[in-house]
Design an enzyme around this catalytic site. Structure first.
Site, PDB file in Angstrom:
ATOM      1  CD  GLU A   1      -3.196   5.541   6.713  1.00  0.00           C
ATOM      2  OE1 GLU A   1      -3.074   5.385   5.387  1.00  0.00           O
ATOM      3  OE2 GLU A   1      -2.218   5.112   7.512  1.00  0.00           O
TER       4      GLU A   1
ATOM      5  CG  ASN B   1      -1.851   1.136   1.286  1.00  0.00           C
ATOM      6  OD1 ASN B   1      -1.799   2.109   0.376  1.00  0.00           O
ATOM      7  ND2 ASN B   1      -2.426   1.394   2.508  1.00  0.00           N
ATOM      8  CD1 TRP B   2       3.888   1.190  -2.565  1.00  0.00           C
ATOM      9  CD2 TRP B   2       3.556   2.246  -4.721  1.00  0.00           C
ATOM     10  NE1 TRP B   2       4.649   0.418  -3.502  1.00  0.00           N
ATOM     11  CE2 TRP B   2       4.721   1.078  -4.773  1.00  0.00           C
ATOM     12  CE3 TRP B   2       3.582   3.182  -5.732  1.00  0.00           C
ATOM     13  CZ2 TRP B   2       5.171   0.775  -6.188  1.00  0.00           C
ATOM     14  CZ3 TRP B   2       3.939   2.752  -7.058  1.00  0.00           C
ATOM     15  CH2 TRP B   2       4.948   1.188  -7.173  1.00  0.00           C
ATOM     16  CE  LYS B   3      -0.365   3.324   4.632  1.00  0.00           C
ATOM     17  NZ  LYS B   3      -0.284   3.496   6.097  1.00  0.00           N
TER      18      LYS B   3
ATOM     19  CB  SER C   1       5.337  -1.363  12.110  1.00  0.00           C
ATOM     20  OG  SER C   1       4.914   0.041  12.293  1.00  0.00           O
TER      21      SER C   1
ATOM     22  N   GLY D   1       2.885  -0.810   4.439  1.00  0.00           N
ATOM     23  CA  GLY D   1       2.950   0.447   4.033  1.00  0.00           C
ATOM     24  C   GLY D   1       4.313   0.913   3.917  1.00  0.00           C
ATOM     25  N   GLY D   2       4.932   1.548   4.789  1.00  0.00           N
ATOM     26  CA  GLY D   2       6.114   2.220   4.502  1.00  0.00           C
ATOM     27  C   GLY D   2       7.192   1.359   3.803  1.00  0.00           C
TER      28      GLY D   2
HETATM   29  P1  13P Z   1       3.100   0.781   7.492  1.00  0.00           P
HETATM   30  O1  13P Z   1       3.547  -0.577   7.032  1.00  0.00           O
HETATM   31  O2  13P Z   1       3.768   1.944   7.285  1.00  0.00           O
HETATM   32  O3  13P Z   1       2.926   0.602   9.219  1.00  0.00           O
HETATM   33  O4  13P Z   1       1.439   0.822   7.281  1.00  0.00           O
HETATM   34  C1  13P Z   1       0.655  -0.249   7.353  1.00  0.00           C
HETATM   35  C2  13P Z   1      -0.453  -0.167   6.546  1.00  0.00           C
HETATM   36  O5  13P Z   1      -1.195   1.105   6.741  1.00  0.00           O
HETATM   37  C3  13P Z   1      -0.734  -0.767   5.238  1.00  0.00           C
HETATM   38  O6  13P Z   1      -2.135  -0.818   4.666  1.00  0.00           O
END
Ligand code: 13P
Length: 244
Positions: A95, A9-11, A206, A227-228
């Site tokens: 989010e 998920n690159w957001k 994370s 995510g990150g």
């Molecule tokens: P992180 O891996 O940055 O904590 O984000 C998790 C996330 O929200 C994936 O959708």
């Protein structure tokens, strides 16, 4: 048997150059898992092109409208995503719930819209830190699942993916311990009823290559929503290699 699945998920990160560089660095070799990359909408065609004819790589979206068409400025429908060969779509990310006011009822309608069009929804559920400290984790997760269960047939879960993402672990560097995550995953599987054993349940929050092995060793953790760490092609590939 459930096939392991790892989704990026690159957001709202990256740009065209980033997306191109990511795939020149990302090595699908030695990855047995199904891999899904969910970029921001404008880069979906780019990712779809890379994923074309690659059995193990698919493109996903981060959101969709619950409506099929009409005067909904700024929204994107399931059919539009299908036009670009999108296979998966994240619904109910925390989010979206917390920053954009998406209720469990709205998320459930998005889940249905996705499935009706032939997309695979990745339904995100998870508790906040306060809810965990109050001992309400399972109650919160159950109610998020119930909102979908209330408006779908009991076998609807079969064509879906569930991601358990404790809100307090997202982007904070704090991961649920493998045992904490496993407890909730096992609970979720039970809540999904007869088809529960067929549903891939991902952990998110994370995840990185350093903690992936321990998480994936748990019986009910079938992969991750990242995510990150998914913004680094090598790190993401290492997470993908850790599963399956
Ligand atoms: P992180 O891996 O940055 O904590 O984000 C998790 C996330 O929200 C994936 O959708």
């Amino acid at each position: 048997m459930r096939i392991p699945l790892v989704a990026a998920n690159w957001k709202m990160n990256g740009n065209k150059a980033f997306a191109e560089r990511f795939f020149s660095d990302f090595d699908l070799q030695a990855i047995a898992a199904q891999v899904v990359v969910c970029p921001p909408f404008p880069y979906i065609p780019l990712v779809a092109q890379v994923a074309e004819n690659k059995e193990r790589l698919s493109v996903g979206a981060q959101n969709l409208s619950q409506e099929s068409s009409g005067a909904y400025t700024g929204e994107v429908s399931a059919e539009m995503l299908l036009d670009w060969n999108v296979r998966y779509v994240i619904v109910g990310h925390s989010e979206r719930r917390s920053l954009y006011g998406e209720t469990s009822e709205l998320v459930a309608r998005k889940f249905v819209a996705a499935q009706k069009a032939g997309l695979i929804p990745i339904l995100c559920v998870g508790e906040t830190l306060q809810e965990r400290e109050q001992g309400r984790t399972l109650e919160v997760v159950a109610s998020q699942l119930k909102a979908v269960g209330d408006i779908t047939e009991s076998d609807a879960w079969e064509g879906s993916v569930v991601a358990y993402e404790p809100v307090w672990a997202i982007g904070t560097g704090k991961t649920a311990t493998p045992e904490e995550a496993q407890d909730v995953h096992q609970f979720i599987r039970g809540e999904l009823g007869d088809v529960g054993n067929k549903v891939q349940i991902l952990y998110g929050g994370s995840v990185k290559s350093a903690n992936a092995d321990a998480l994936f060793a748990q019986a009910d953790i079938d992969g991750a929503l990242v995510g990150g760490a998914s913004l680094d092609a090598n790190e993401f590939a290492a997470i993908c290699r850790a599963v399956g």
